[in-house]
Design a protein around this motif. Structure first.
Motif, short mmCIF file in Angstrom:
data_model
loop_
_atom_site.label_atom_id
_atom_site.label_comp_id
_atom_site.label_asym_id
_atom_site.label_seq_id
_atom_site.Cartn_x
_atom_site.Cartn_y
_atom_site.Cartn_z
N PHE A 37 0.84 -1.19 0.00
CA PHE A 37 0.00 0.00 0.00
C PHE A 37 0.88 1.25 0.00
O PHE A 37 2.05 1.20 0.41
CB PHE A 37 -0.90 0.03 1.24
N GLN A 38 0.29 2.34 -0.44
CA GLN A 38 0.96 3.63 -0.41
C GLN A 38 0.19 4.53 0.55
O GLN A 38 -0.97 4.85 0.32
CB GLN A 38 0.98 4.25 -1.81
N ILE A 68 4.18 0.63 2.18
CA ILE A 68 4.16 -0.36 3.26
C ILE A 68 3.61 -1.66 2.70
O ILE A 68 2.64 -1.66 1.93
CB ILE A 68 3.31 0.14 4.46
N SER A 69 4.25 -2.76 3.03
CA SER A 69 3.81 -4.06 2.50
C SER A 69 2.47 -4.45 3.12
O SER A 69 2.08 -3.94 4.18
CB SER A 69 4.86 -5.13 2.78
N PHE A 70 1.79 -5.38 2.47
CA PHE A 70 0.49 -5.84 2.97
C PHE A 70 0.62 -6.44 4.37
O PHE A 70 -0.18 -6.13 5.26
CB PHE A 70 -0.10 -6.89 2.00
N SER A 71 1.64 -7.29 4.57
CA SER A 71 1.81 -7.94 5.88
C SER A 71 2.17 -6.92 6.96
O SER A 71 1.69 -7.00 8.10
CB SER A 71 2.89 -9.03 5.80
N ALA A 72 3.02 -5.94 6.62
CA ALA A 72 3.39 -4.90 7.59
C ALA A 72 2.18 -4.04 7.94
O ALA A 72 2.00 -3.62 9.08
CB ALA A 72 4.52 -4.04 7.04
N CYS A 73 1.34 -3.78 6.94
CA CYS A 73 0.12 -3.00 7.17
C CYS A 73 -0.82 -3.74 8.13
O CYS A 73 -1.37 -3.13 9.06
CB CYS A 73 -0.58 -2.74 5.83
N MET A 74 -0.99 -5.04 7.93
CA MET A 74 -1.85 -5.83 8.82
C MET A 74 -1.26 -5.91 10.23
O MET A 74 -1.99 -5.89 11.22
CB MET A 74 -2.04 -7.25 8.26
N GLY A 131 -6.93 -3.02 -6.08
CA GLY A 131 -6.41 -1.75 -6.54
C GLY A 131 -7.54 -0.73 -6.66
O GLY A 131 -8.69 -1.12 -6.85
N PRO A 132 -7.24 0.54 -6.50
CA PRO A 132 -5.92 1.14 -6.24
C PRO A 132 -5.39 0.77 -4.85
O PRO A 132 -6.14 0.25 -4.01
CB PRO A 132 -6.20 2.64 -6.35
N PRO A 177 -10.20 3.52 6.16
CA PRO A 177 -9.64 3.63 4.81
C PRO A 177 -9.33 2.29 4.16
O PRO A 177 -9.43 2.16 2.94
CB PRO A 177 -8.36 4.45 5.02
N LEU A 178 -8.98 1.28 4.96
CA LEU A 178 -8.72 -0.05 4.39
C LEU A 178 -10.01 -0.67 3.87
O LEU A 178 -10.02 -1.28 2.79
CB LEU A 178 -8.07 -0.96 5.44
N MET A 179 -11.11 -0.51 4.61
CA MET A 179 -12.39 -1.05 4.14
C MET A 179 -12.85 -0.33 2.87
O MET A 179 -13.47 -0.93 2.00
CB MET A 179 -13.44 -0.95 5.25
N GLN A 180 -12.56 0.96 2.76
CA GLN A 180 -12.94 1.72 1.57
C GLN A 180 -12.17 1.26 0.34
O GLN A 180 -12.66 1.38 -0.78
CB GLN A 180 -12.70 3.21 1.81
N LEU A 181 -10.96 0.72 0.52
CA LEU A 181 -10.14 0.26 -0.60
C LEU A 181 -10.53 -1.13 -1.09
O LEU A 181 -10.20 -1.51 -2.22
CB LEU A 181 -8.66 0.23 -0.21
N SER A 182 -11.23 -1.89 -0.27
CA SER A 182 -11.52 -3.28 -0.62
C SER A 182 -12.49 -3.36 -1.80
O SER A 182 -13.43 -2.56 -1.92
CB SER A 182 -12.12 -4.01 0.59
N CYS A 183 -12.26 -4.35 -2.67
CA CYS A 183 -13.15 -4.55 -3.82
C CYS A 183 -14.15 -5.67 -3.56
O CYS A 183 -14.89 -6.07 -4.45
CB CYS A 183 -12.33 -4.84 -5.07
#
Length: 323
Positions: A12-13, A92-98, A170-171, A183-189
């Motif tokens: 993620f950015q 930030i990587s996905f795992s680091a974000c989690m 994405g994005p 914000p993470l829930m807003q990004l989910s498809c």
């Protein structure tokens, strides 16, 4: 067969405060100063409480755990925020974000439980002073602290697990300065309805219940203070409890406004400003309000400083004598 997670996003950015580009340097200096003061203040509390026998009481035991928690709680988000301000966008990587999300929820929930416990401790100390040593004994203190930490550890798992199982196609730009739930829930498809409802219920259970328990303790404290015959005694207790209640209200108020609603409804820039209060501001205020305004604690700080200076003075004299 259970559907597999089809996430294609591997990192993620974090956009941070990109709409305030001209203020990036000033914000970096301010947040760095606050972070240094927060770490210093909380480390001082941990050190002084450990070294002064007079502070080995339930109130300072809880405060020591709160300070230890605050060091890690603010370190979960602020260093990444500072890096973001320097680089104008932090990957930030996905795992680091989690991982960041888990520790943020775990430490935030633990702080809620500890604040409720500390308010209950003050309620017993002020409303039942004669029975207080028997009611708030060391074994009970240890159990309350352990329950706070273990409940916080458990609370962090469910939101992190549910977010990690969502699909992110994405994005990958998170319009925030750390990996937060909205914000993470807003990004989910994928559908986030069950995740939103679960987090909503969990937020009510943790934030609202802890807040009302804390608020109830202070209401009883205030009613007990009104019966104190001494005007100066009432003023001193009101000043102390009022400061505690103000910080608690800011912390719970901002957290509740962010998480206790069925779906994200605030603008991203408003989210960031609110988040600054409970990730940056309250960790700085807690050591100031709970200890540095306390006469006994300030005397303990002076005592520890004199002891340390005395040790260094003796060592210096010994070195000079040897030479």
């Amino acid at each position: 067969m259970e559907p597999q997670n089809t996430s294609t996003v591997t990192n993620f950015q974090l956009l941070g405060f990109q709409k305030l580009l001209e203020w990036q340097t000033l914000l970096f200096v301010i947040f760095l100063l606050i972070y240094c003061l927060t770490i210093t203040g909380n480390v001082i509390i941990i050190t002084v409480v450990s070294q002064d026998q007079r502070l080995h009481s339930p109130m300072y035991m809880f405060l020591q755990h709160l300070s230890f928690l605050e060091v890690w709680y603010t370190s979960t988000t602020v260093p990444l925020l500072l890096a973001n301000l320097l680089s104008w966008g932090q990957a930030i990587s996905f795992s680091a974000c989690m991982a960041q999300l888990y520790f943020f929820v775990f430490l935030g929930a633990t702080e809620c439980f500890l604040l409720a416990v500390m308010a209950y401790d003050r309620y017993l100390a002020i409303c039942s002073p004669l029975r207080y040593p028997f009611l708030m004994h060391r074994e009970l203190c240890t159990r309350l602290v352990a329950v706070s930490w273990w409940t916080g550890i458990g609370t962090g798992f469910l939101p992190s697990l549910m977010i990690s199982r969502l699909d992110f196609c994405g994005p990958n730009e998170i319009n925030h300065f750390f990996c937060d739930l909205p914000p993470l829930m807003q990004l989910s498809c994928s559908s986030v309805y069950i995740t939103e409802v679960t987090i909503f219920i969990l937020s009510i259970a943790v934030l609202c219940i802890c807040f009302f328990l804390t608020l109830g303790s202070y209401v009883f404290i205030m009613s007990s203070v009104l019966r104190i015959p001494s005007t100066s005694g009432r003023r001193k207790t009101f000043s102390t409890c009022g400061s505690h209640l103000a910080v608690v209200t800011v912390y719970y108020g901002t957290m509740i406004s962010m998480y206790v609603h069925p779906s994200p409804h605030l603008l991203p820039e408003v989210n960031k400003i609110i988040s600054v209060f409970y990730t940056v501001v309250t960790p700085l205020l807690n050591p100031v309000i709970y200890s540095l305004r306390n006469k006994d604690f300030k005397e303990a700080v002076r005592k520890v400083m004199r002891r340390k200076c005395g040790i260094y003075g003796v060592r210096a004299k010994g070195s000079s004598f040897i030479r």
